[in-house]
Design an enzyme around this catalytic site. Sequence first.
Site, PDB file in Angstrom:
ATOM      1  N   ASP A 195     -10.676  -8.867  10.339  1.00 57.26           N
ATOM      2  CA  ASP A 195     -11.866  -8.306   9.925  1.00 57.26           C
ATOM      3  C   ASP A 195     -12.978  -9.771   9.373  1.00 57.26           C
ATOM      4  O   ASP A 195     -14.074  -9.665   9.353  1.00 57.26           O
ATOM      5  CB  ASP A 195     -11.740  -7.495   8.566  1.00 57.26           C
ATOM      6  CG  ASP A 195     -11.385  -6.247   9.217  1.00 57.26           C
ATOM      7  OD1 ASP A 195     -11.586  -5.859  10.437  1.00 57.26           O
ATOM      8  OD2 ASP A 195     -10.997  -5.270   8.447  1.00 57.26           O
ATOM      9  N   ARG A 230       0.740  -1.243  -0.041  1.00 49.34           N
ATOM     10  CA  ARG A 230       0.054   0.123  -0.040  1.00 49.34           C
ATOM     11  C   ARG A 230       0.893   1.214   0.022  1.00 49.34           C
ATOM     12  O   ARG A 230       0.417   2.241  -0.855  1.00 49.34           O
ATOM     13  CB  ARG A 230      -0.843   0.019   1.248  1.00 49.34           C
ATOM     14  CG  ARG A 230      -2.225  -1.107   1.062  1.00 49.34           C
ATOM     15  CD  ARG A 230      -2.981  -0.921   2.196  1.00 49.34           C
ATOM     16  NE  ARG A 230      -2.476  -1.572   3.405  1.00 49.34           N
ATOM     17  CZ  ARG A 230      -2.805  -1.133   4.642  1.00 49.34           C
ATOM     18  NH1 ARG A 230      -3.704  -0.216   4.776  1.00 49.34           N
ATOM     19  NH2 ARG A 230      -2.121  -1.618   5.665  1.00 49.34           N
ATOM     20  N   GLU A 250     -19.998   2.705  -3.268  1.00 54.67           N
ATOM     21  CA  GLU A 250     -19.059   2.416  -4.354  1.00 54.67           C
ATOM     22  C   GLU A 250     -19.492   2.074  -5.658  1.00 54.67           C
ATOM     23  O   GLU A 250     -18.793   2.245  -6.855  1.00 54.67           O
ATOM     24  CB  GLU A 250     -18.437   0.905  -4.005  1.00 54.67           C
ATOM     25  CG  GLU A 250     -17.491   0.747  -2.774  1.00 54.67           C
ATOM     26  CD  GLU A 250     -18.401   0.747  -1.440  1.00 54.67           C
ATOM     27  OE1 GLU A 250     -19.407   1.028  -1.382  1.00 54.67           O
ATOM     28  OE2 GLU A 250     -17.543   0.897  -0.450  1.00 54.67           O
ATOM     29  N   SER A 265      -7.143   3.840   4.801  1.00 54.27           N
ATOM     30  CA  SER A 265      -6.737   2.666   4.588  1.00 54.27           C
ATOM     31  C   SER A 265      -6.124   1.991   3.278  1.00 54.27           C
ATOM     32  O   SER A 265      -5.376   1.525   3.381  1.00 54.27           O
ATOM     33  CB  SER A 265      -7.896   1.609   4.816  1.00 54.27           C
ATOM     34  OG  SER A 265      -8.516   1.899   6.011  1.00 54.27           O
ATOM     35  N   ARG A 296      -3.547  -6.348   2.424  1.00 51.57           N
ATOM     36  CA  ARG A 296      -3.305  -5.654   3.482  1.00 51.57           C
ATOM     37  C   ARG A 296      -1.812  -5.456   4.205  1.00 51.57           C
ATOM     38  O   ARG A 296      -1.220  -4.636   4.568  1.00 51.57           O
ATOM     39  CB  ARG A 296      -4.420  -5.785   4.541  1.00 51.57           C
ATOM     40  CG  ARG A 296      -4.166  -4.633   5.661  1.00 51.57           C
ATOM     41  CD  ARG A 296      -5.254  -4.941   6.675  1.00 51.57           C
ATOM     42  NE  ARG A 296      -4.996  -4.102   8.046  1.00 51.57           N
ATOM     43  CZ  ARG A 296      -4.185  -4.658   8.953  1.00 51.57           C
ATOM     44  NH1 ARG A 296      -3.693  -5.671   9.078  1.00 51.57           N
ATOM     45  NH2 ARG A 296      -4.201  -3.836  10.104  1.00 51.57           N
ATOM     46  N   PHE A 334     -15.135  -4.778  -1.678  1.00 51.61           N
ATOM     47  CA  PHE A 334     -15.979  -3.831  -1.894  1.00 51.61           C
ATOM     48  C   PHE A 334     -15.943  -3.102  -3.509  1.00 51.61           C
ATOM     49  O   PHE A 334     -16.683  -2.322  -4.043  1.00 51.61           O
ATOM     50  CB  PHE A 334     -15.908  -2.476  -1.007  1.00 51.61           C
ATOM     51  CG  PHE A 334     -16.166  -3.126   0.312  1.00 51.61           C
ATOM     52  CD1 PHE A 334     -17.005  -4.165   0.812  1.00 51.61           C
ATOM     53  CD2 PHE A 334     -15.249  -2.387   1.366  1.00 51.61           C
ATOM     54  CE1 PHE A 334     -16.958  -4.699   2.128  1.00 51.61           C
ATOM     55  CE2 PHE A 334     -15.250  -3.048   2.662  1.00 51.61           C
ATOM     56  CZ  PHE A 334     -16.032  -4.153   2.782  1.00 51.61           C
TER      57      PHE A 334
END
Lengths: 278, 320
Positions: B119, B12, B60, B39, B169, B85
């Site tokens: 999550d 990221r 979205e 994020s 992530r 998403f």
Amino acid sequence: MPKHSRELIGKLEHEALKIRRRLVRMIYQAGSGHPGGSLSATDVIAALYFHVLNVDPKDPSWVDRDRFVLSKGHACPAWYAALAERGFFPIEELDTLRKTGSRLQGHPDMRKTPGVEASTGSEGQGLSNGIGMALAAKLDRRSYRIYVMVGDGENDCGQTWEAAMSASFYKLDNLCAIVDRNLMQLDGPTKHIMSLEPLADKWKAFGWKVLEIDGHNFAEILKAFDKAESVKGKPTVIIARTLKGKGVSFMEGAVAFHGKAPNEEEYEQAMTELGGEP
Amino acid sequence: MNYGAWKKESQRDFWAKALLELGRERKDIVVLSADLSTSVKTSVFAKEFPERHFNVGIAEQNMMSIAAGFAASGKTVFASTFAAFGTGRVYDQIRQSIAYPEMNVKIVATHAGITVGGDGATHQIVEDIALMRALPNMTVVVPADAPETYLAIRAVADYIGPVYLRMGRADVPTIASIQDDFKLGKATVLRDGDDVTLIGTGVMVSRCLVAADELTKEGIDARVLNMSTIKPLDREALIKAARDTGAVVTAEEHSVTVGMGAAVAMDLAENAHVPMKRVGIPDVFGESGDSDELMEKYGLTAENIIEATHDVMRRKGGAL
């Protein structure tokens, strides 16, 4: 507010009649299509293409053109007829609607058809497309305007309201939505399928300037577009009260002609009512 | 298996760095987020270029169709959110607004796969590669580490057309053998070998390299192919590897039934009949947990690749 001349209104009425003839013929020849919602949308589309929009048929991708997005993509026969009458492609091509290899797809395809600005058909996406265009115009400090027609049935879609909320948040006064409020959707009257009222209040609550007009009265249509252009700091929605199937008696208010082509007999009667074949 | 020697870096962060540079170099870059800008790190771009960053909120569908409108107006658009998403939730918007009209939109998805960790399954999409691979006109990119993520972002910005690029992530091991010559649609050989080809994508490329080192101790000489573009698949590299080595193992942090391994299997079935085995997440949803523990639980370790290699080597021997 400039008053629009009798000549202009007469010209638009004439263009709208031609569009109606052509679209009924196209759908008849294709053997399928959506006459009801095309006919209800015709007058607004005629006003856009023969007065409001600053477009150049010889240069469909001219960067400073006004954009029109038909979010209710199933009404594209009216759009195609207007584009052809305006010179974006040959009139004869209208007869190829929905046929294999045609540039005129059953729902709008921006990669195939000159003048088509967005690919639509799956409902509820066109207003968001228009927001992207309107934001781009603001970013580039260009003054062109974006018009998006949504069907009243598309007010069922969650995405329409995501879009509505964001357009006012971004203060898109270069964006004008038109709701083709023909009171019908595929399965029947909107009030029986998914009640939309109070529709004007909903759009107001989402931060839009709301104008309610008779969507078959050119004086009101033109006045509304003028007003929309003068509104600053927020987008405008024109709720155009229309009649599904407008102009062909047996299609008017008839759910059956939402998505059905006329048979030969019906076609002939429609042509008689519309003053003869195109 | 010990990854202690590997430096781990954030994909990221490298994506954010590439995007910021692109923003400085090119005025046509526009970025969209959906209430996850911190994020997915588009916040870095937003800080320097607030006028070209649009956070549409948790919307979205709106984001993807707005992205298309921007692209239709000549912008190069990066739309970024979590993989769950940014694909399944908005498949139809991607399909109609972006893929069908070939809009110049780059969907950059973070938090893909099960390494999202705590999550749980709602946020751990294991079928996003399948969804995006199914779309005509779509290019699908899965960089192997952080520096390759940077290179891939630069490359997709130069490519005109819709792209789906996914990353996880968690920080991932940086692979020393990845060169700076990233090309869309090209697989790269990270380690040569003649006995078997290990084809990895994303975080599993590092696992393939670890497995290859271990296999050397058994006298098995494994080639490692980094399949960082999944669509279009580098058929030439794949067929060559299959013919050169006579056995193939694929490894991905994705559902094994519909991902990169499935794409490779189809091509091999038509073009090169060699023993083949897919390593990946079985046909199940994920769950909450520590990402390394989940990688073990769902069969995404170097050991799993070694086992699969033993299996194809046995079959290769039998075939000979």
